[in-house]
Write a protein that holds these residues in place. Sequence first.
Motif, PDB file in Angstrom:
ATOM      1  N   SER A 202      56.881  75.101  36.283  1.00 46.54           N
ATOM      2  CA  SER A 202      56.305  73.865  35.749  1.00 46.54           C
ATOM      3  C   SER A 202      57.152  72.679  36.180  1.00 46.54           C
ATOM      4  N   PRO A 203      56.513  71.572  36.517  1.00 47.48           N
ATOM      5  CA  PRO A 203      57.253  70.432  37.072  1.00 47.48           C
ATOM      6  C   PRO A 203      58.227  69.831  36.051  1.00 47.48           C
ATOM      7  N   VAL A 204      59.434  69.539  36.511  1.00 46.70           N
ATOM      8  CA  VAL A 204      60.445  68.865  35.701  1.00 46.70           C
ATOM      9  C   VAL A 204      60.498  67.418  36.155  1.00 46.70           C
ATOM     10  N   PRO A 205      60.191  66.469  35.283  1.00 54.23           N
ATOM     11  CA  PRO A 205      60.146  65.069  35.718  1.00 54.23           C
ATOM     12  C   PRO A 205      61.510  64.578  36.198  1.00 54.23           C
ATOM     13  N   ALA A 206      61.478  63.682  37.168  1.00 52.18           N
ATOM     14  CA  ALA A 206      62.688  62.955  37.562  1.00 52.18           C
ATOM     15  C   ALA A 206      62.982  61.934  36.475  1.00 52.18           C
ATOM     16  N   MET A 207      64.250  61.804  36.093  1.00 51.52           N
ATOM     17  CA  MET A 207      64.607  60.974  34.953  1.00 51.52           C
ATOM     18  C   MET A 207      65.655  59.936  35.341  1.00 51.52           C
ATOM     19  N   THR A 208      65.554  58.773  34.743  1.00 48.76           N
ATOM     20  CA  THR A 208      66.610  57.771  34.770  1.00 48.76           C
ATOM     21  C   THR A 208      66.467  56.964  33.488  1.00 48.76           C
ATOM     22  N   GLU A 209      67.328  55.997  33.280  1.00 45.08           N
ATOM     23  CA  GLU A 209      67.225  55.236  32.038  1.00 45.08           C
ATOM     24  C   GLU A 209      67.676  53.803  32.245  1.00 45.08           C
ATOM     25  N   LEU A 210      67.138  52.940  31.412  1.00 48.50           N
ATOM     26  CA  LEU A 210      67.549  51.549  31.295  1.00 48.50           C
ATOM     27  C   LEU A 210      68.220  51.364  29.950  1.00 48.50           C
ATOM     28  N   LYS A 211      69.137  50.405  29.890  1.00 50.71           N
ATOM     29  CA  LYS A 211      69.754  50.033  28.633  1.00 50.71           C
ATOM     30  C   LYS A 211      69.393  48.589  28.328  1.00 50.71           C
ATOM     31  N   VAL A 212      68.756  48.383  27.190  1.00 56.65           N
ATOM     32  CA  VAL A 212      68.386  47.045  26.742  1.00 56.65           C
ATOM     33  C   VAL A 212      69.233  46.725  25.518  1.00 56.65           C
ATOM     34  N   GLY A 213      69.932  45.607  25.553  1.00 55.16           N
ATOM     35  CA  GLY A 213      70.842  45.274  24.459  1.00 55.16           C
ATOM     36  C   GLY A 213      70.711  43.842  24.012  1.00 55.16           C
ATOM     37  N   ALA A 214      71.203  43.580  22.817  1.00 49.19           N
ATOM     38  CA  ALA A 214      71.232  42.236  22.240  1.00 49.19           C
ATOM     39  C   ALA A 214      72.678  41.906  21.882  1.00 49.19           C
ATOM     40  N   ILE A 215      73.094  40.686  22.219  1.00 52.17           N
ATOM     41  CA  ILE A 215      74.465  40.244  21.990  1.00 52.17           C
ATOM     42  C   ILE A 215      74.566  39.610  20.612  1.00 52.17           C
ATOM     43  N   ARG A 216      75.594  39.991  19.868  1.00 50.90           N
ATOM     44  CA  ARG A 216      75.837  39.362  18.568  1.00 50.90           C
ATOM     45  C   ARG A 216      76.522  38.019  18.797  1.00 50.90           C
ATOM     46  N   THR A 217      75.900  36.936  18.353  1.00 53.80           N
ATOM     47  CA  THR A 217      76.420  35.598  18.608  1.00 53.80           C
ATOM     48  C   THR A 217      76.052  34.656  17.474  1.00 53.80           C
ATOM     49  N   ALA A 218      76.932  33.710  17.212  1.00 56.75           N
ATOM     50  CA  ALA A 218      76.671  32.721  16.166  1.00 56.75           C
ATOM     51  C   ALA A 218      75.628  31.708  16.609  1.00 56.75           C
ATOM     52  N   ARG A 219      75.480  31.494  17.915  1.00 56.22           N
ATOM     53  CA  ARG A 219      74.559  30.469  18.403  1.00 56.22           C
ATOM     54  C   ARG A 219      73.111  30.823  18.084  1.00 56.22           C
ATOM     55  N   PHE A 220      72.779  32.118  18.095  1.00 54.22           N
ATOM     56  CA  PHE A 220      71.425  32.560  17.802  1.00 54.22           C
ATOM     57  C   PHE A 220      71.403  33.388  16.513  1.00 54.22           C
ATOM     58  N   ALA A 221      72.210  32.972  15.545  1.00 55.44           N
ATOM     59  CA  ALA A 221      72.337  33.748  14.308  1.00 55.44           C
ATOM     60  C   ALA A 221      71.043  33.777  13.506  1.00 55.44           C
ATOM     61  N   SER A 222      70.184  32.761  13.661  1.00 54.64           N
ATOM     62  CA  SER A 222      68.952  32.707  12.878  1.00 54.64           C
ATOM     63  C   SER A 222      67.940  33.766  13.322  1.00 54.64           C
ATOM     64  N   LYS A 223      68.075  34.248  14.551  1.00 57.74           N
ATOM     65  CA  LYS A 223      67.137  35.258  15.054  1.00 57.74           C
ATOM     66  C   LYS A 223      67.705  36.643  14.773  1.00 57.74           C
ATOM     67  N   LYS A 224      67.065  37.382  13.874  1.00 60.78           N
ATOM     68  CA  LYS A 224      67.602  38.665  13.450  1.00 60.78           C
ATOM     69  C   LYS A 224      67.457  39.718  14.535  1.00 60.78           C
ATOM     70  N   ASN A 225      66.238  39.892  15.075  1.00 61.24           N
ATOM     71  CA  ASN A 225      65.994  40.917  16.078  1.00 61.24           C
ATOM     72  C   ASN A 225      65.469  40.284  17.361  1.00 61.24           C
ATOM     73  N   THR A 226      65.749  40.931  18.477  1.00 63.98           N
ATOM     74  CA  THR A 226      65.237  40.511  19.768  1.00 63.98           C
ATOM     75  C   THR A 226      64.185  41.517  20.210  1.00 63.98           C
ATOM     76  N   GLU A 227      63.016  41.014  20.600  1.00 61.21           N
ATOM     77  CA  GLU A 227      61.917  41.890  20.984  1.00 61.21           C
ATOM     78  C   GLU A 227      61.806  41.987  22.499  1.00 61.21           C
ATOM     79  N   PHE A 228      61.329  43.144  22.970  1.00 60.20           N
ATOM     80  CA  PHE A 228      61.101  43.351  24.392  1.00 60.20           C
ATOM     81  C   PHE A 228      59.837  44.174  24.562  1.00 60.20           C
ATOM     82  N   SER A 229      59.242  44.096  25.741  1.00 56.90           N
ATOM     83  CA  SER A 229      58.080  44.920  26.054  1.00 56.90           C
ATOM     84  C   SER A 229      57.968  45.068  27.561  1.00 56.90           C
ATOM     85  N   PHE A 230      57.344  46.166  27.995  1.00 53.04           N
ATOM     86  CA  PHE A 230      57.065  46.422  29.400  1.00 53.04           C
ATOM     87  C   PHE A 230      55.593  46.129  29.659  1.00 53.04           C
ATOM     88  N   ASP A 231      55.325  45.427  30.751  1.00 53.93           N
ATOM     89  CA  ASP A 231      53.953  45.095  31.126  1.00 53.93           C
ATOM     90  C   ASP A 231      53.490  45.985  32.273  1.00 53.93           C
TER      91      ASP A 231
END
Length: 271
Positions: A202-231
Motif C-alpha cells: 500500500s502506498p506510503v505518502p511522501a511527508m514534509t511539514e511547515l511550522k506556523v508560529g505567532a510571536i509574543r509581543t507587546a505591540r500586538f497585545a490586543s490580538k489574542k490569536n493569529t489566524e491562518f488558512s491555505f487557499d
Amino acid sequence: GLGVIPSIVCSVGEVLNMGYVIAREKVTSTFKIQNTSTLTLRYAIQLDSLSPTRAKDQQRIPCFIMSSSQRTEIVGTQNYSGLSVFSILPTEGEIAAGESQDFTVTFSPDHESLYYSDRLKVVLFDKKIAHVIHLKGAAREYPMFVEGGIPLDVPVESLAVTLPASPQEALKGGNVLPLTLYYKTPVKSILLSLEYNEGESSPVPAMTELKVGAIRTARFASKKNTEFSFDGLPLLQQKGFTIEAAKGSIEPGQVKCIRVSWVPPADFPVS
C-alpha cells in the motif's frame, strides 16, 4: 610551584537561539558560567561581529556561492543602525574558585531578517578560549512566521533594495499553495520538496511539514490569536497533495506543525 588547569561549566551548549522577535523590539536570555577550578578566573566576553579583523575577514567569496547547500556564515545579518544586534553583560571580570557568574544576552534587531547570527567566546586570562556559543535570532515586522521547505534566499544581505512581488505576480508560477496570513504582509514563496518512493505494498505518502508560529509581543497585545488558512486546496487535492490543517489559529508564543503529504495520482508519470 603547582600548575592548575582553568576550567568552567556553561549552562548553554554550542547554540543559543533567541527565536523570533518583532523588529525594533528586544528580547533577553541568561546563562550561567561556573568556575570549577581551584583558582580565580579572569574572563572576557568577545563577539566576532566586534572583532578588529572582521573587515579583513569579509574580503572573500561568500560561502553560499562556493557551496549553495551549506550555510556557514558565522556573523550574519547586522543592524542598519550600526549598533550590535547581540549584546552581553557583563563583558569582563573575575569568577572566584567554585563560584558562578550570570550573563545576560540581549537581541535587539532593527529590521526584518531570518539570519541574525554572531559568535560569542569566553576567553580566560586574555588567551584561552574556554567556551564558544553560536548566537542566532530572527526578526519579523508582523507577529506571524512560517518555517519549512528549501531555502530560496541567501544568508547574506545585499545592499540593494528589492521590492516584494504583488500577490498576482507571485501566483503566476503555476502550482502555488497560497498561505493567507491575516496581516498585510508581502507574499513570499516557500518551496516544499516531497519525494515519493513507489512500492509493491500500500502506498506510503511522501511527508514534509511547515511550522506556523505567532510571536509574543507587546505591540500586538490586543490580538489574542493569529489566524491562518491555505487557499486553493481543491486543485492541490486533485494533484495528490493533502494539507493536515486547512486553517486554524495560533496563540502568541505558540508554534504549530502542519504536515503536508503527497501520493501521486494514478495517471502521474513515474519520473
